[in-house]
Write an enzyme that holds these catalytic residues in place. Structure first.
Site, PDB file in Angstrom:
ATOM      1  N   ASN A 198       0.861  -1.179   0.000  1.00  0.00           N
ATOM      2  CA  ASN A 198       0.000   0.000   0.000  1.00  0.00           C
ATOM      3  C   ASN A 198       0.902   1.236   0.000  1.00  0.00           C
ATOM      4  O   ASN A 198       1.416   1.636   1.033  1.00  0.00           O
ATOM      5  CB  ASN A 198      -0.891  -0.040   1.263  1.00  0.00           C
ATOM      6  CG  ASN A 198      -1.780   1.187   1.374  1.00  0.00           C
ATOM      7  OD1 ASN A 198      -1.895   1.974   0.431  1.00  0.00           O
ATOM      8  ND2 ASN A 198      -2.420   1.355   2.526  1.00  0.00           N
ATOM      9  N   TRP A 199       1.087   1.796  -1.187  1.00  0.00           N
ATOM     10  CA  TRP A 199       2.004   2.948  -1.312  1.00  0.00           C
ATOM     11  C   TRP A 199       1.392   4.222  -0.738  1.00  0.00           C
ATOM     12  O   TRP A 199       2.058   5.240  -0.647  1.00  0.00           O
ATOM     13  CB  TRP A 199       2.367   3.180  -2.776  1.00  0.00           C
ATOM     14  CG  TRP A 199       3.224   2.117  -3.394  1.00  0.00           C
ATOM     15  CD1 TRP A 199       3.671   0.958  -2.805  1.00  0.00           C
ATOM     16  CD2 TRP A 199       3.770   2.118  -4.725  1.00  0.00           C
ATOM     17  NE1 TRP A 199       4.439   0.242  -3.684  1.00  0.00           N
ATOM     18  CE2 TRP A 199       4.517   0.927  -4.879  1.00  0.00           C
ATOM     19  CE3 TRP A 199       3.681   2.997  -5.799  1.00  0.00           C
ATOM     20  CZ2 TRP A 199       5.178   0.617  -6.067  1.00  0.00           C
ATOM     21  CZ3 TRP A 199       4.330   2.679  -6.984  1.00  0.00           C
ATOM     22  CH2 TRP A 199       5.080   1.507  -7.112  1.00  0.00           C
ATOM     23  N   LYS A 200       0.113   4.186  -0.427  1.00  0.00           N
ATOM     24  CA  LYS A 200      -0.604   5.369   0.066  1.00  0.00           C
ATOM     25  C   LYS A 200      -0.399   6.529  -0.922  1.00  0.00           C
ATOM     26  O   LYS A 200      -0.378   6.277  -2.125  1.00  0.00           O
ATOM     27  CB  LYS A 200      -0.153   5.699   1.487  1.00  0.00           C
ATOM     28  CG  LYS A 200      -0.269   4.460   2.397  1.00  0.00           C
ATOM     29  CD  LYS A 200      -0.181   4.751   3.837  1.00  0.00           C
ATOM     30  CE  LYS A 200      -0.392   3.457   4.627  1.00  0.00           C
ATOM     31  NZ  LYS A 200      -0.445   3.666   6.050  1.00  0.00           N
TER      32      LYS A 200
ATOM     33  N   HIS B 289      -9.832   1.250   4.371  1.00  0.00           N
ATOM     34  CA  HIS B 289      -8.613   1.583   5.125  1.00  0.00           C
ATOM     35  C   HIS B 289      -8.913   2.703   6.127  1.00  0.00           C
ATOM     36  O   HIS B 289      -9.661   3.634   5.823  1.00  0.00           O
ATOM     37  CB  HIS B 289      -7.507   2.011   4.152  1.00  0.00           C
ATOM     38  CG  HIS B 289      -6.166   2.062   4.808  1.00  0.00           C
ATOM     39  ND1 HIS B 289      -5.782   3.097   5.627  1.00  0.00           N
ATOM     40  CD2 HIS B 289      -5.139   1.174   4.820  1.00  0.00           C
ATOM     41  CE1 HIS B 289      -4.573   2.853   6.093  1.00  0.00           C
ATOM     42  NE2 HIS B 289      -4.157   1.685   5.614  1.00  0.00           N
TER      43      HIS B 289
ATOM     44  N   GLU C 170      -5.958  -4.821  10.662  1.00  0.00           N
ATOM     45  CA  GLU C 170      -4.978  -3.753  10.773  1.00  0.00           C
ATOM     46  C   GLU C 170      -5.356  -2.839  11.929  1.00  0.00           C
ATOM     47  O   GLU C 170      -6.126  -1.889  11.754  1.00  0.00           O
ATOM     48  CB  GLU C 170      -4.923  -2.965   9.460  1.00  0.00           C
ATOM     49  CG  GLU C 170      -3.889  -1.880   9.490  1.00  0.00           C
ATOM     50  CD  GLU C 170      -3.507  -1.404   8.099  1.00  0.00           C
ATOM     51  OE1 GLU C 170      -2.504  -1.899   7.573  1.00  0.00           O
ATOM     52  OE2 GLU C 170      -4.207  -0.558   7.541  1.00  0.00           O
TER      53      GLU C 170
ATOM     54  N   SER D 191       2.805  -1.634  10.649  1.00  0.00           N
ATOM     55  CA  SER D 191       4.261  -1.626  10.912  1.00  0.00           C
ATOM     56  C   SER D 191       4.953  -2.938  10.564  1.00  0.00           C
ATOM     57  O   SER D 191       5.884  -3.342  11.254  1.00  0.00           O
ATOM     58  CB  SER D 191       4.547  -1.276  12.380  1.00  0.00           C
ATOM     59  OG  SER D 191       4.059  -0.004  12.699  1.00  0.00           O
TER      60      SER D 191
ATOM     61  N   GLY E 132       2.628  -0.891   4.444  1.00  0.00           N
ATOM     62  CA  GLY E 132       2.622   0.511   4.035  1.00  0.00           C
ATOM     63  C   GLY E 132       4.040   1.009   3.811  1.00  0.00           C
ATOM     64  O   GLY E 132       4.641   0.784   2.765  1.00  0.00           O
TER      65      GLY E 132
HETATM   66  P1  PGA Z   1       2.392   0.631   7.740  1.00  0.00           P
HETATM   67  O1  PGA Z   1       1.016   0.881   7.011  1.00  0.00           O
HETATM   68  O2  PGA Z   1       2.966  -0.653   7.214  1.00  0.00           O
HETATM   69  O3  PGA Z   1       3.236   1.832   7.377  1.00  0.00           O
HETATM   70  O4  PGA Z   1       2.111   0.561   9.200  1.00  0.00           O
HETATM   71  C1  PGA Z   1       0.122  -0.168   6.769  1.00  0.00           C
HETATM   72  C2  PGA Z   1      -1.175   0.367   6.222  1.00  0.00           C
HETATM   73  O5  PGA Z   1      -1.656   1.384   6.733  1.00  0.00           O
HETATM   74  O6  PGA Z   1      -1.747  -0.203   5.287  1.00  0.00           O
END
Ligand code: PGA
Length: 255
Positions: free
Chosen positions: A11-13, A96, A166, A215, A236
């Site tokens: 998930n590159w956001k 999300h 999550e 994380s 992420g």
């Molecule tokens: P993160 O994000 O791996 O940076 O905690 C995961 C996500 O929000 O999909």
């Protein structure tokens, strides 16, 4: 439980900022992914990069970070799931916590998306998770989110579903975050399966992948997949670093 390969979703956001950077990231990730057999990898870049990223990936699958439930029409600013499908997107992340926080995504909208996308043959990664770390009992919100999101979703379209547990407090960019423990992830996974079994029967529930997000790094992935019995991860921050993400998918392919 599902015997499918682990599913690792990048998930590159809202990253990166340029097409050039997105292509470099996709190309580097594809090189690593193309060598691995026993893992399924999905890249979910921002919408604007999807067509170009699609051109440089082969083994990795194309994902998006959301999609609207209608196929076309007067919905300014929305992105049709059908258009995404036509562009080669196979997987869509829905619900999300950052969409709830910054885009006003509601439980009803999530449910409409679930029904439309699964019926349309898309693979959906449904995010659920509590906001605060509580410890002890599994928070009720997990069950509530599941029931609401899956309301009206029939058994026969369930095979396209994966659930990402999550916990919001575990997302790397949230203040004071730290990954969940594999043990708590395991208990929550069992609980999610119990709710799914009640709704759809054991066989169908066992067929749904439950993956972990929050994380995830190359240091923690193995424990989530083995001790936590998770069937993949939603990644992420670490997915923006091809070397680190490469380690995560390699470990997952051997877990
Ligand atoms: P993160 O994000 O791996 O940076 O905690 C995961 C996500 O929000 O999909």
């Amino acid at each position: 439980m599902s015997s499918k390969k682990p599913l690792i979703v990048a998930n590159w956001k809202m990253n990166p900022a340029t097409l050039g950077q997105a292509l470099t990231l996709a190309e580097k990730t594809e090189i690593i992914v193309s060598r691995l057999k026993a893992v399924e990898v999905v890249l979910a870049p921002p919408y604007v990069f999807i067509p170009s990223v699609k051109d440089v990936i082969k083994k990795a699958k194309m994902g998006s970070q959301d999609a609207f439930w209608e196929e076309s029409g007067p919905y300014t600013g929305q992105i049709s799931w059908r258009a995404l499908k036509n562009m080669g997107v196979s997987h869509v992340i829905i619900g999300h916590s950052e969409r709830k926080k910054y885009a006003g995504e509601t439980d009803d909208a999530i449910n409409r998306k679930m029904r439309a996308l699964l019926a349309g043959g898309m693979k959906v990664i449904l995010c659920i998770g509590e906001d605060e770390r509580v410890g002890g009992e599994i928070p009720r919100i997990i069950e509530e989110q599941l029931i609401h999101a899956l309301s009206g979703v029939k058994k026969d379209i369930l095979s396209g579903l994966a659930i990402a547990y999550e916990p919001v407090w575990a997302i790397s960019t949230n203040s004071g975050s730290s990954p969940d423990t594999p043990d708590n992830a395991f208990r929550t996974m069992l609980y999610i399966r119990k709710v799914l079994s009640r709704m759809y029967g054991r066989k169908e529930a066992d067929n749904v992948r439950v993956i972990y997000g929050g994380s995830v790094s190359s240091r923690t992935i193995k424990a989530f997949l083995t001790e936590g019995n998770m069937q993949g991860a939603l990644v992420g921050k670490a997915s923006l670093d091809p070397e680190e993400f490469g380690k995560i998918v390699s470990i997952a392919s051997k877990a």
